[in-house]
Write a protein that holds these residues in place. Structure first.
Motif, PDB file in Angstrom:
ATOM      1  N   LEU A 173      16.282  43.437  -9.215  1.00 34.88           N
ATOM      2  CA  LEU A 173      15.831  42.192  -9.842  1.00 34.88           C
ATOM      3  C   LEU A 173      14.901  41.428  -8.883  1.00 34.88           C
ATOM      4  N   PHE A 174      15.322  41.351  -7.631  1.00 34.18           N
ATOM      5  CA  PHE A 174      14.495  40.668  -6.627  1.00 34.18           C
ATOM      6  C   PHE A 174      13.142  41.396  -6.465  1.00 34.18           C
ATOM      7  N   GLU A 175      13.207  42.724  -6.464  1.00 34.28           N
ATOM      8  CA  GLU A 175      11.953  43.490  -6.332  1.00 34.28           C
ATOM      9  C   GLU A 175      11.010  43.184  -7.481  1.00 34.28           C
ATOM     10  N   GLN A 176      11.599  43.118  -8.678  1.00 36.21           N
ATOM     11  CA  GLN A 176      10.758  42.863  -9.842  1.00 36.21           C
ATOM     12  C   GLN A 176      10.224  41.423  -9.837  1.00 36.21           C
ATOM     13  N   ALA A 177      11.074  40.497  -9.386  1.00 39.10           N
ATOM     14  CA  ALA A 177      10.613  39.104  -9.287  1.00 39.10           C
ATOM     15  C   ALA A 177       9.446  39.027  -8.312  1.00 39.10           C
ATOM     16  N   ASN A 178       9.559  39.800  -7.238  1.00 39.64           N
ATOM     17  CA  ASN A 178       8.495  39.826  -6.238  1.00 39.64           C
ATOM     18  C   ASN A 178       7.182  40.325  -6.843  1.00 39.64           C
ATOM     19  N   GLU A 179       7.301  41.366  -7.689  1.00 42.59           N
ATOM     20  CA  GLU A 179       6.106  41.886  -8.376  1.00 42.59           C
ATOM     21  C   GLU A 179       5.452  40.780  -9.204  1.00 42.59           C
ATOM     22  N   ILE A 180       6.282  40.080  -9.959  1.00 37.05           N
ATOM     23  CA  ILE A 180       5.761  39.025 -10.835  1.00 37.05           C
ATOM     24  C   ILE A 180       5.051  37.958 -10.008  1.00 37.05           C
ATOM     25  N   LEU A 181       5.707  37.530  -8.929  1.00 45.32           N
ATOM     26  CA  LEU A 181       5.130  36.451  -8.116  1.00 45.32           C
ATOM     27  C   LEU A 181       3.817  36.888  -7.470  1.00 45.32           C
ATOM     28  N   ASN A 182       3.797  38.144  -6.997  1.00 45.43           N
ATOM     29  CA  ASN A 182       2.553  38.622  -6.388  1.00 45.43           C
ATOM     30  C   ASN A 182       1.417  38.679  -7.399  1.00 45.43           C
ATOM     31  N   TRP A 183       1.767  39.071  -8.597  1.00 42.82           N
ATOM     32  CA  TRP A 183       0.751  39.127  -9.662  1.00 42.82           C
ATOM     33  C   TRP A 183       0.206  37.722  -9.926  1.00 42.82           C
ATOM     34  N   LEU A 184       1.118  36.754  -9.910  1.00 44.94           N
ATOM     35  CA  LEU A 184       0.691  35.372 -10.148  1.00 44.94           C
ATOM     36  C   LEU A 184      -0.161  34.825  -8.994  1.00 44.94           C
ATOM     37  N   VAL A 185       0.165  35.241  -7.763  1.00 48.12           N
ATOM     38  CA  VAL A 185      -0.646  34.794  -6.623  1.00 48.12           C
ATOM     39  C   VAL A 185      -2.091  35.252  -6.825  1.00 48.12           C
ATOM     40  N   ASN A 186      -2.231  36.521  -7.245  1.00 45.76           N
ATOM     41  CA  ASN A 186      -3.575  37.047  -7.527  1.00 45.76           C
ATOM     42  C   ASN A 186      -4.309  36.213  -8.551  1.00 45.76           C
ATOM     43  N   LEU A 187      -3.565  35.844  -9.585  1.00 44.88           N
ATOM     44  CA  LEU A 187      -4.166  35.077 -10.676  1.00 44.88           C
ATOM     45  C   LEU A 187      -4.624  33.706 -10.167  1.00 44.88           C
ATOM     46  N   VAL A 188      -3.734  33.057  -9.413  1.00 42.82           N
ATOM     47  CA  VAL A 188      -4.040  31.706  -8.929  1.00 42.82           C
ATOM     48  C   VAL A 188      -5.221  31.751  -7.956  1.00 42.82           C
ATOM     49  N   MET A 189      -5.293  32.847  -7.185  1.00 40.04           N
ATOM     50  CA  MET A 189      -6.391  32.942  -6.206  1.00 40.04           C
ATOM     51  C   MET A 189      -7.763  32.950  -6.874  1.00 40.04           C
ATOM     52  N   LYS A 190      -7.786  33.366  -8.143  1.00 36.77           N
ATOM     53  CA  LYS A 190      -9.078  33.362  -8.850  1.00 36.77           C
ATOM     54  C   LYS A 190      -9.594  31.943  -8.989  1.00 36.77           C
ATOM     55  N   MET A 191      -8.655  30.976  -8.921  1.00 39.00           N
ATOM     56  CA  MET A 191      -9.055  29.563  -9.032  1.00 39.00           C
ATOM     57  C   MET A 191      -9.489  29.007  -7.678  1.00 39.00           C
ATOM     58  N   ALA A 192      -9.228  29.778  -6.609  1.00 40.05           N
ATOM     59  CA  ALA A 192      -9.428  29.227  -5.258  1.00 40.05           C
ATOM     60  C   ALA A 192     -10.825  28.646  -5.019  1.00 40.05           C
ATOM     61  N   PRO A 193     -11.904  29.334  -5.433  1.00 38.42           N
ATOM     62  CA  PRO A 193     -13.231  28.762  -5.145  1.00 38.42           C
ATOM     63  C   PRO A 193     -13.413  27.382  -5.792  1.00 38.42           C
ATOM     64  N   TYR A 194     -12.924  27.222  -7.026  1.00 36.26           N
ATOM     65  CA  TYR A 194     -13.096  25.938  -7.709  1.00 36.26           C
ATOM     66  C   TYR A 194     -12.222  24.866  -7.057  1.00 36.26           C
ATOM     67  N   GLY A 195     -10.989  25.257  -6.747  1.00 37.97           N
ATOM     68  CA  GLY A 195     -10.065  24.328  -6.098  1.00 37.97           C
ATOM     69  C   GLY A 195     -10.612  23.898  -4.746  1.00 37.97           C
ATOM     70  N   ALA A 196     -11.087  24.889  -3.970  1.00 37.61           N
ATOM     71  CA  ALA A 196     -11.591  24.590  -2.628  1.00 37.61           C
ATOM     72  C   ALA A 196     -12.781  23.636  -2.724  1.00 37.61           C
ATOM     73  N   PHE A 197     -13.691  23.925  -3.652  1.00 38.09           N
ATOM     74  CA  PHE A 197     -14.875  23.063  -3.816  1.00 38.09           C
ATOM     75  C   PHE A 197     -14.437  21.622  -4.087  1.00 38.09           C
ATOM     76  N   ALA A 198     -13.547  21.452  -5.067  1.00 37.55           N
ATOM     77  CA  ALA A 198     -13.142  20.103  -5.472  1.00 37.55           C
ATOM     78  C   ALA A 198     -12.423  19.383  -4.337  1.00 37.55           C
ATOM     79  N   LEU A 199     -11.519  20.093  -3.650  1.00 32.77           N
ATOM     80  CA  LEU A 199     -10.730  19.447  -2.592  1.00 32.77           C
ATOM     81  C   LEU A 199     -11.624  19.008  -1.434  1.00 32.77           C
ATOM     82  N   ILE A 200     -12.576  19.866  -1.083  1.00 37.39           N
ATOM     83  CA  ILE A 200     -13.417  19.530   0.066  1.00 37.39           C
ATOM     84  C   ILE A 200     -14.395  18.409  -0.266  1.00 37.39           C
ATOM     85  N   ALA A 201     -15.040  18.502  -1.434  1.00 32.03           N
ATOM     86  CA  ALA A 201     -15.979  17.443  -1.817  1.00 32.03           C
ATOM     87  C   ALA A 201     -15.247  16.105  -1.872  1.00 32.03           C
TER      88      ALA A 201
END
Ligand code: ASP
Length: 409
Positions: A173-201
């Protein structure tokens, strides 16, 4: 285009937009910040913060269960904490070096009369150490108390390793939860350029450039200290102990550094820094998931450098010289203060108040540097997370070499 390239472009555009906004009429900046930059930045931070607690809990449990042997775990723990303490002490000495060399407190006009600062209490170290064992782990998870979450996860991990077959279901169960979370990290990272731009400006626009004037020397001293520690101490460690090319290391770890830069939070950067260390630097999962969350909480070399330079600045501005025993006291308190405070924006100031108090410098001095702190926080947080990854890398490489030795003997 690769994510790293996108983030670099976003960082550059964010800095340009931020500087541009300092010249724009106040109403335009306020409107943009309130309805566009602020919300985009906050959504990005919330998205990654959403993953921090579950990810740390799940990955440390799995990591501990993976190592299994409590003696080996103890050895990794001792190495980790020793490296943390040594690098932090070195960082403070570097901070003193640049501070006394550049004498930031002698330049410019400092209005100490108007300086007021309400110091927040940093938790006493003994209390922090006792409280590492949570009396209510659910409350620790709910409040995101990192040290307590780490402790609870280690206990569960040891139990899982010990019980083996009996608890294989939960382990899966923990292994599978880890898979899910890692998949979500990838997804969230796609937002990183927009987030970084907004936070820095938004950060640059809010801090404005006026604040920089008399503080330029202080900022230069801190930045030089950060660069020196990264380029010299870490590079030397990566090269001599990790047997790797520091340039390649930095290139691979850049996405995590840029997220730290834009969020100013080691904790918020954890999902990205762990993933980058594991996937790009080849750090063993069980070591990365143990060393990096611990480091985000207790290892803050960039913050330590800022504290040393700020101490020198305040002692110069108020003409209260520090002797050698005071400096030693700063090394000790700054290192210990970092244990009890979490990796979130601006926490370095709370720790600084404690350090100043210990050596009899006026805490109000913090008011002098607070105006530029947001910008420096971005830079020092990048170094903070790099320090954690460097140590995770070195320990992981050593572990790999030890395993090879055992195999060949
Ligand atoms: N923002 C820093 C971090 O999260 C801490 C600080 O220096 O204020 O690592």
């Amino acid at each position: 285009m690769s994510l790293t390239k996108k983030i670099i472009i976003a960082l550059i555009l964010g800095v340009i937009a931020g500087i541009g906004l300092t010249f724009a009429p106040e109403a335009i900046f306020t409107g943009l910040d309130m309805y566009l930059l602020g919300p985009v930045g906050e959504i990005f931070i919330n998205l990654i913060m959403m993953l921090v607690v579950p990810l740390v809990f799940v990955s440390i449990t799995l990591g501990t269960a993976g190592v299994g042997d409590p003696a080996k775990l103890g050895k990794i723990g001792v190495y980790t904490v020793s490296f943390f303490l040594i690098t932090t002490a070195v960082a403070i000495c570097i901070g003193f070096g640049v501070g006394y060399l550049l004498e930031p407190g002698k330049e410019g006009v400092f209005n100490t009369e108007a300086a007021t600062y309400e110091a927040q209490e940093a938790p006493p170290v003994m209390e922090t150490l006792i409280n590492i064992i949570p009396d209510n782990p659910i409350a620790s998870l709910a409040s995101g108390d990192m040290l307590q979450i780490i402790a609870f996860a280690i206990f569960i991990g040891i139990a899982l390793a010990h019980l083996g077959e009996k608890t294989v279901g939960i382990y899966r169960l923990f292994e599978q939860a880890n898979e899910i979370l890692n998949w979500l990290v990838n997804l969230v990272m796609k937002m990183a350029p927009y987030g970084a731009f907004a936070l820095i400006a938004s950060a640059i626009g809010t801090a404005g450039l006026d604040a920089l004037g008399s503080m330029a020397m202080y900022m230069i001293a801190v930045i030089l200290g950060l660069i020196f520690h990264g380029a010299f101490t870490y590079s030397l460690a990566i090269w001599s102990l990790g047997k790797a090319n520091p340039l390649k290391f930095y290139k691979a770890f850049f996405p995590a550094m840029s997220v730290a830069f834009s969020t100013s939070s080691s904790n918020a950067t954890l999902p990205v820094s762990m993933k980058t260390a594991q996937e790009q630097l080849g750090v063993k999962k069980e070591i990365s998931s143990f060393v990096q969350p611990l480091g985000a909480t207790i290892n803050m070399d960039g913050t330590a450098i800022m504290q040393a330079v700020a101490t020198v600045l305040i002692s110069q501005v108020y003409a209260i010289p520090l002797d050698f025993s005071d400096l030693l006291m700063v090394v000790l308190t700054a290192t210990l203060a970092s244990i009890g405070t979490a990796g979130v924006p601006g926490v370095g100031m709370i720790m600084l108040a404690m350090v100043l108090g210990q050596v009899g410098l006026p805490v109000e001095g913090i008011a002098l540097i607070i105006g530029v702190d947001r910008l420096l926080d971005m830079l020092r947080t990048s170094l903070n997370v790099t320090g954690d990854a460097t140590i995770a890398y070195i320990i992981s490489e050593k572990d790999k070499r030890d395993e090879l030795k055992v195999k060949h003997s």
